[in-house]
Design an enzyme around this catalytic site. Structure first.
Site, short mmCIF file in Angstrom:
data_model
loop_
_atom_site.label_atom_id
_atom_site.label_comp_id
_atom_site.label_asym_id
_atom_site.label_seq_id
_atom_site.Cartn_x
_atom_site.Cartn_y
_atom_site.Cartn_z
N ARG A 217 48.83 27.37 20.21
CA ARG A 217 47.77 27.57 19.22
C ARG A 217 48.42 28.07 17.95
O ARG A 217 49.36 28.88 18.00
CB ARG A 217 46.78 28.64 19.70
CG ARG A 217 45.79 28.15 20.72
CD ARG A 217 44.63 27.38 20.09
NE ARG A 217 43.61 27.07 21.06
CZ ARG A 217 43.50 25.92 21.73
NH1 ARG A 217 44.36 24.95 21.49
NH2 ARG A 217 42.54 25.73 22.59
N GLU A 246 43.80 25.00 11.07
CA GLU A 246 43.61 23.55 11.23
C GLU A 246 42.21 23.14 10.76
O GLU A 246 41.26 23.87 11.04
CB GLU A 246 43.71 23.16 12.71
CG GLU A 246 45.05 23.36 13.30
CD GLU A 246 45.07 23.04 14.80
OE1 GLU A 246 46.03 23.47 15.43
OE2 GLU A 246 44.16 22.38 15.32
N HIS A 264 47.76 18.07 15.84
CA HIS A 264 47.18 18.57 17.11
C HIS A 264 46.87 17.40 18.06
O HIS A 264 45.72 17.18 18.44
CB HIS A 264 45.91 19.40 16.84
CG HIS A 264 45.59 20.32 17.96
ND1 HIS A 264 44.98 21.55 17.78
CD2 HIS A 264 45.77 20.21 19.31
CE1 HIS A 264 44.81 22.14 18.94
NE2 HIS A 264 45.28 21.34 19.90
P1 NAP Z 1 48.41 28.45 31.67
O1 NAP Z 1 48.77 27.66 32.88
O2 NAP Z 1 47.36 29.50 31.79
O3 NAP Z 1 49.76 29.08 31.09
C1 NAP Z 1 49.78 30.06 30.12
C2 NAP Z 1 51.04 30.90 30.30
O4 NAP Z 1 51.11 31.81 29.23
C3 NAP Z 1 51.05 31.68 31.60
O5 NAP Z 1 52.24 31.42 32.28
C4 NAP Z 1 51.02 33.15 31.15
O6 NAP Z 1 51.94 33.86 31.96
C5 NAP Z 1 51.53 33.07 29.72
N1 NAP Z 1 50.98 34.14 28.89
C6 NAP Z 1 49.73 34.61 28.82
N2 NAP Z 1 49.65 35.60 27.94
C7 NAP Z 1 50.90 35.77 27.44
C8 NAP Z 1 51.47 36.65 26.50
N3 NAP Z 1 50.74 37.61 25.89
N4 NAP Z 1 52.78 36.53 26.23
C9 NAP Z 1 53.54 35.59 26.85
N5 NAP Z 1 53.05 34.73 27.76
C10 NAP Z 1 51.74 34.84 28.04
O7 NAP Z 1 47.91 27.50 30.49
P2 NAP Z 1 48.38 25.99 30.18
O8 NAP Z 1 47.50 25.05 30.87
O9 NAP Z 1 49.85 25.90 30.37
O10 NAP Z 1 48.03 25.95 28.60
C11 NAP Z 1 48.67 26.81 27.69
C12 NAP Z 1 48.06 26.70 26.31
O11 NAP Z 1 48.44 25.48 25.70
C13 NAP Z 1 46.53 26.66 26.26
O12 NAP Z 1 45.96 27.96 26.34
C14 NAP Z 1 46.25 25.98 24.94
O13 NAP Z 1 46.01 26.91 23.90
C15 NAP Z 1 47.52 25.20 24.64
N6 NAP Z 1 47.25 23.75 24.62
C16 NAP Z 1 47.57 23.03 23.51
C17 NAP Z 1 47.31 21.66 23.47
C18 NAP Z 1 47.66 20.82 22.28
O14 NAP Z 1 47.02 19.79 22.09
N7 NAP Z 1 48.65 21.17 21.49
C19 NAP Z 1 46.70 21.04 24.56
C20 NAP Z 1 46.41 21.80 25.68
C21 NAP Z 1 46.69 23.15 25.71
P3 NAP Z 1 51.77 35.41 32.27
O15 NAP Z 1 50.35 35.58 32.74
O16 NAP Z 1 52.82 35.71 33.27
O17 NAP Z 1 52.03 36.13 30.97
#
Ligand code: NAP
Length: 298
Positions: A217, A246, A264
């Site tokens: 994000r 954005e 994005h």
């Molecule tokens: P996920 O499986 O929940 O993974 C998020 C990871 O971030 C977890 O491993 C968590 O680990 C870590 N995390 C949470 N808070 C943190 C912090 N304060 N500092 C460091 N690490 C932290 O989610 P995902 O499915 O991989 O998606 C991740 C993100 O990608 C989404 O939330 C979304 O915003 C973004 N995204 C972007 C697009 C795009 O089009 N560019 C598309 C889809 C998603 P811990 O709990 O161990 O900290």
């Protein structure tokens, strides 16, 4: 027929099937029982107050940083999102940004289109093999990025709030990870808990050979600090799919040759968006049939 409120336009392949089983409302009202919002959409308290009988919010995306989860829990509003189905596409885009920035692919394409090849060869770029990728947030997408970059010959290290049982090196400090990394790849959730996690100090630790990749994000990266670090050469470059405001993108990023920017498009494929739409429909159907949600957030 339960009423759904859609605060912003959503793709017809999502909305048309929903309209067969729900009344689609254009305005918030007491008749609305469900709401569908895109990932990252800010659901304000004032909007929720105009939806007194709202039961479920279905987020068309995995990131639900725009939804006030504590307030929804207080009011008993269920929240769902679309995890997993978009993981591979987003990891592909992160990998593409790593390749584009290190091999200077966007610049190389511009070079040939400008007719410059006939006057000499394109300058050398940097190889991937032997480099280190530092992943901030080793979740579903972070792990899929790690898998891809391992195949490209990179070593993987990661930072998160806790160490995981994985074969990659854990760094318990973000600056420590940035120091180690040639590519610092942001893949954690957005929202207040991660706002400006990537700040001037982290960028300075990444260093003059380092490249920042953000597919998470825009809010996670302090864009002013990033622009300054690029200008002064404190970091070498950046590959960005997401931005703080954005679709507004600062001119300094648009104009910089050190930056690869994408609008994005992490999950923007026909296949994935259809799968996300199906998951939204399945979650709503489960809710209104009093069945357990398929992918509940709360
Ligand atoms: P996920 O499986 O929940 O993974 C998020 C990871 O971030 C977890 O491993 C968590 O680990 C870590 N995390 C949470 N808070 C943190 C912090 N304060 N500092 C460091 N690490 C932290 O989610 P995902 O499915 O991989 O998606 C991740 C993100 O990608 C989404 O939330 C979304 O915003 C973004 N995204 C972007 C697009 C795009 O089009 N560019 C598309 C889809 C998603 P811990 O709990 O161990 O900290």
């Amino acid at each position: 027929m339960s009423a759904l409120y859609l605060p912003v336009p959503l793709p017809s392949f999502l909305v048309m099937p929903l309209a067969e089983t729900h009344a689609i409302e254009q305005e918030p009202s007491a008749t609305v029982r469900g709401m569908v919002v895109p990932g990252g959409f800010a659901v304000s308290e004032s909007l929720l107050s105009r939806l007194p009988n709202l039961e479920v919010i279905s987020v068309f995306g995995v990131g639900y940083d725009g939804v006030p989860i504590a307030l929804c829990q207080q009011r008993g509003i269920r929240v769902t999102n679309t995890p997993d189905v978009l993981t591979e596409d987003v990891a592909d885009i992160a990998t593409a940004l790593v390749l584009m920035t290190s091999r200077r692919l966007a610049e190389a394409e511009k070079f040939i289109r400008a007719g410059s090849w006939t006057s000499g060869a394109f300058p050398l770029a940097h190889a991937l093999r032997g480099k280190t990728a530092g992943i901030v947030g080793l979740g579903r997408i972070g792990k899929a990025i790690a898998y891809r970059l391992t195949a490209h010959g990179l070593t993987i290290a990661y930072f998160g709030r806790q160490q995981q049982v994985v074969a990659y090196d854990y760094c318990d400090s973000l600056c420590g990870l940035a120091k180690k990394a040639d590519f610092l790849i942001v893949a954690c959730p957005g929202g207040s808990g991660t706002k400006h996690l990537i700040n001037a100090k982290v960028l300075s630790a990444l260093g003059s050979d380092g490249i920042l990749i953000n597919i998470a994000r825009g809010s996670v990266v302090d864009e002013v600090a990033l622009i300054a670090a690029l200008k002064t050469g404190e970091i070498r470059g950046a590959g960005l799919d997401v931005f703080e405001n954005e679709p507004q993108v600062p001119a300094e990023l648009i104009d910089s040759e050190k930056v690869v920017i994408l609008p994005h498009v992490g999950s923007a494929t026909h296949e994935t968006r259809q799968a996300m739409a199906q998951l939204v429909r399945d979650n709503l159907a489960a809710h209104f049939a009093n069945q357990p949600l398929v992918t509940p957030v709360c």
